[in-house]
Design an enzyme around this catalytic site. Structure first.
Site, PDB file in Angstrom:
ATOM      1  N   TYR A 103      47.874  34.845  31.314  1.00 26.97           N
ATOM      2  CA  TYR A 103      47.337  36.048  32.142  1.00 26.97           C
ATOM      3  C   TYR A 103      46.896  35.994  33.528  1.00 26.97           C
ATOM      4  CZ  TYR A 103      43.351  39.294  32.535  1.00 26.97           C
ATOM      5  OH  TYR A 103      42.096  40.788  33.386  1.00 26.97           O
ATOM      6  N   ALA A 130      48.804  33.963  35.487  1.00 26.08           N
ATOM      7  CA  ALA A 130      49.867  34.780  36.262  1.00 26.08           C
ATOM      8  C   ALA A 130      50.554  35.917  36.615  1.00 26.08           C
ATOM      9  CB  ALA A 130      51.322  33.805  35.187  1.00 26.08           C
ATOM     10  N   LYS A 170      48.967  38.072  36.506  1.00 26.69           N
ATOM     11  CA  LYS A 170      47.585  39.085  37.138  1.00 26.69           C
ATOM     12  C   LYS A 170      48.213  38.733  38.557  1.00 26.69           C
ATOM     13  CE  LYS A 170      45.429  41.406  34.573  1.00 26.69           C
ATOM     14  NZ  LYS A 170      45.203  43.105  35.246  1.00 26.69           N
ATOM     15  N   ASN A 214      44.618  50.826  35.491  1.00 28.16           N
ATOM     16  CA  ASN A 214      43.593  49.676  34.944  1.00 28.16           C
ATOM     17  C   ASN A 214      44.612  49.102  33.500  1.00 28.16           C
ATOM     18  OD1 ASN A 214      40.953  49.451  34.330  1.00 28.16           O
ATOM     19  ND2 ASN A 214      41.407  50.095  32.892  1.00 28.16           N
TER      20      ASN A 214
END
Length: 258
Positions: free
Chosen positions: A150, A152, A154, A82
């Site tokens: 971010y 890219a 993920k 996470n």
């Protein structure tokens, strides 16, 4: 699903606040023994969860976590990757430095890659285990003003998760991805503040701008972190034993594509 995870050992990275805390608490309530990581130990009660301090943007952290889990528990059944955050400034490509790109990749992709690599031998030995990688909807619907790097990172996590599921299925290990949309967390509020500063608008205007770019949220609200936790709790349970290689969008219907 009370006690559905009795006897299971679970790791939740970034498990002290927001989505991570909600997931950790849901797994604990279902009977799992839960290990959580974060950079700093929270002041509030850990609800019986075992805390390991670690900065997962650093390569050595995965080895530290793996060593402690092996010494204390000797096994691991569930990994929930996470830990992640949108760390970079808004404003588009011209505002992003090489360091910004590297920071996003280290925390949002490589942290999961390293944790899985360090701990998978414990699962492979027993031919059983579940990995959940937490992505976000910007992976497939990037917002250039605030999530370029971010998104890219993920998106790379999504591709990695699918490949890992294909590799590990024959070894008895399932890998799935959970991809939330807007969720009421401190991180979301911070992202809206960052966007408001970079565009010289109010936080409320920044939030509405994001909702508008998503095409609205049909259910009319952001998710509660506990709603993400409920989905993860199901996916790591035996009730989901034939599900692997999937990406679950949990976004109130905001992703307006098939």
């Amino acid at each position: 699903m009370n006690n559905s995870l009795n006897g299971k050992i679970a790791l939740v990275t970034g498990g002290t606040k927001g989505i991570g805390k909600a997931i950790a608490d849901k797994l604990s309530n279902a009977g799992a023994t839960v290990i959580i990581t974060a950079r700093t130990k929270p002041e509030e009660s850990l609800n019986g969860q075992y805390f390991i301090g670690a900065d997962l943007s650093k390569a050595e952290s995965a080895k530290t976590i793996s060593k402690q889990i092996l010494e204390k528990y000797g096994k691991l059944d569930i990994i929930v990757n996470n830990a992640g955050a949108n760390l970079t400034p808004g404003g588009g490509y011209s505002s992003l430095t090489d360091q910004d790109w590297d920071n996003e990749l280290q925390l949002n992709l490589m942290s999961a890659v390293r944790i899985n690599k360090a701990l998978l031998p414990l699962m492979i030995e027993k031919k059983t285990g579940v990995i959940i990688n937490i992505s976000m909807n910007p992976a497939i619907q990037p917002i250039w003003e605030m999530t370029m790097a971010y998104s890219a990172a993920k998106a790379a996590l999504n591709a990695y998760s699918k490949a890992l599921a294909s590799e590990l299925g024959s070894k008895g290990i399932r890998v799935n991805t959970v991809s939330p949309g807007l969720v009421k967390t401190p991180q979301m509020h911070q992202a809206m503040e960052n966007m408001s500063r970079s565009l010289n608008i109010t936080v409320e205007e920044a939030t509405q701008s994001v909702i508008n770019k998503l095409g609205g949220v049909p259910l009319g609200r952001p998710a509660e972190p506990e709603e993400i936790g409920d989905l993860v709790r199901f996916l790591v349970s035996n009730e989901a034993s034939y599900i692997t290689g999937a990406i679950y969008q949990i976004d109130g219907g905001s992703m307006a594509v098939v």
